[in-house]
Design a protein around this motif. Structure first.
Motif, mmCIF file in Angstrom:
data_model
loop_
_atom_site.group_PDB
_atom_site.id
_atom_site.type_symbol
_atom_site.label_atom_id
_atom_site.label_comp_id
_atom_site.label_asym_id
_atom_site.label_seq_id
_atom_site.Cartn_x
_atom_site.Cartn_y
_atom_site.Cartn_z
ATOM 1 N N GLY A 15 0.929 -1.107 -0.127
ATOM 2 C CA GLY A 15 0.009 0.067 0.144
ATOM 3 C C GLY A 15 0.981 1.198 -0.004
ATOM 4 N N ALA A 16 1.839 1.241 0.893
ATOM 5 C CA ALA A 16 2.749 2.350 0.847
ATOM 6 C C ALA A 16 3.486 2.537 -0.439
ATOM 7 N N GLN A 17 4.099 1.539 -0.952
ATOM 8 C CA GLN A 17 4.494 1.770 -2.234
ATOM 9 C C GLN A 17 3.719 2.063 -3.478
ATOM 10 N N ALA A 18 2.666 1.600 -3.455
ATOM 11 C CA ALA A 18 1.539 1.945 -4.406
ATOM 12 C C ALA A 18 1.252 3.662 -4.309
ATOM 13 N N LEU A 19 1.341 4.089 -3.113
ATOM 14 C CA LEU A 19 1.094 5.399 -2.797
ATOM 15 C C LEU A 19 2.287 6.195 -3.475
ATOM 16 N N VAL A 20 3.642 5.839 -3.130
ATOM 17 C CA VAL A 20 4.667 6.447 -3.438
ATOM 18 C C VAL A 20 4.767 6.462 -4.929
ATOM 19 N N ARG A 21 4.359 5.428 -5.620
ATOM 20 C CA ARG A 21 4.422 5.501 -7.329
ATOM 21 C C ARG A 21 3.329 6.233 -7.563
ATOM 22 N N GLY A 22 2.390 6.936 -6.879
ATOM 23 C CA GLY A 22 1.345 7.718 -7.422
ATOM 24 C C GLY A 22 -0.198 6.988 -7.604
ATOM 25 N N ASP A 23 -0.027 5.497 -7.464
ATOM 26 C CA ASP A 23 -1.363 4.822 -7.598
ATOM 27 C C ASP A 23 -2.299 4.693 -6.499
ATOM 28 N N LYS A 24 -2.795 5.895 -6.135
ATOM 29 C CA LYS A 24 -3.842 6.280 -5.247
ATOM 30 C C LYS A 24 -5.007 5.155 -4.962
ATOM 31 N N GLU A 25 -5.588 4.559 -6.043
ATOM 32 C CA GLU A 25 -6.444 3.836 -6.147
ATOM 33 C C GLU A 25 -6.030 2.520 -5.319
ATOM 34 N N ARG A 26 -4.979 1.913 -6.156
ATOM 35 C CA ARG A 26 -4.304 0.591 -5.495
ATOM 36 C C ARG A 26 -4.135 0.744 -3.968
ATOM 37 N N ALA A 27 -3.353 1.944 -3.725
ATOM 38 C CA ALA A 27 -2.792 2.071 -2.215
ATOM 39 C C ALA A 27 -4.191 2.016 -1.310
ATOM 40 N N ARG A 28 -5.235 2.863 -1.849
ATOM 41 C CA ARG A 28 -6.300 2.859 -1.027
ATOM 42 C C ARG A 28 -6.796 1.528 -0.663
ATOM 43 N N ALA A 29 -6.983 0.771 -1.708
ATOM 44 C CA ALA A 29 -7.886 -0.489 -1.715
ATOM 45 C C ALA A 29 -6.857 -1.448 -0.914
ATOM 46 N N LEU A 30 -5.663 -1.414 -0.871
ATOM 47 C CA LEU A 30 -4.755 -2.188 0.055
ATOM 48 C C LEU A 30 -4.726 -1.813 1.586
ATOM 49 N N LEU A 31 -4.663 -0.637 1.759
ATOM 50 C CA LEU A 31 -4.699 0.053 3.052
ATOM 51 C C LEU A 31 -6.133 -0.007 3.692
ATOM 52 N N LEU A 32 -7.039 -0.063 2.987
ATOM 53 C CA LEU A 32 -8.451 -0.366 3.397
ATOM 54 C C LEU A 32 -8.674 -1.732 3.838
ATOM 55 N N GLU A 33 -8.144 -2.473 3.075
ATOM 56 C CA GLU A 33 -8.095 -4.029 3.518
ATOM 57 C C GLU A 33 -7.226 -4.212 4.704
ATOM 58 N N LEU A 34 -6.213 -3.615 5.017
ATOM 59 C CA LEU A 34 -5.481 -3.867 5.876
ATOM 60 C C LEU A 34 -6.517 -3.237 7.334
ATOM 61 N N VAL A 35 -6.683 -1.870 7.259
ATOM 62 C CA VAL A 35 -7.257 -1.448 8.452
ATOM 63 C C VAL A 35 -8.552 -2.324 8.822
#
Length: 87
Positions: A15-35
């Motif tokens: 999730g962090a890596q996706a956000l760093v790459r600018g892929d907010k949609e993927r980051a959001r999906a992964l991090l929401l799954e985590l929380v």
């Protein structure tokens, strides 16, 4: 804080890596799954605050960081920024 299991650690990292790459949609999906799996990970909420666009969602995520880690300077700065944007 309890240690993360391997799956949770992978979700946080990816999730962090996706956000760093600018892929907010993927980051959001992964991090929401985590929380959803474990809401007691301040780092997940902090990264999630950067993956959502709505200031109200950002505020909720940052407040969750501070509920778990009251001295987190990044969450404090993020909330101060959001407060300044309101004015």
């Amino acid at each position: 804080m309890t240690p993360l299991d391997r799956h949770q650690a992978e979700l946080l990292y990816e999730g962090a890596q996706a956000l760093v790459r600018g892929d907010k949609e993927r980051a959001r999906a992964l991090l929401l799954e985590l929380v959803e799996l474990n809401e007691n990970i301040p780092e997940a909420w902090l990264w999630l605050s950067g993956a959502v666009d709505d200031p109200a969602d950002q505020r909720v995520a940052l407040e969750n960081v501070l509920a778990l880690d009251p001295d987190n300077p990044y969450a404090q700065e993020g909330l101060a920024y959001l407060d300044a944007q309101r004015s």
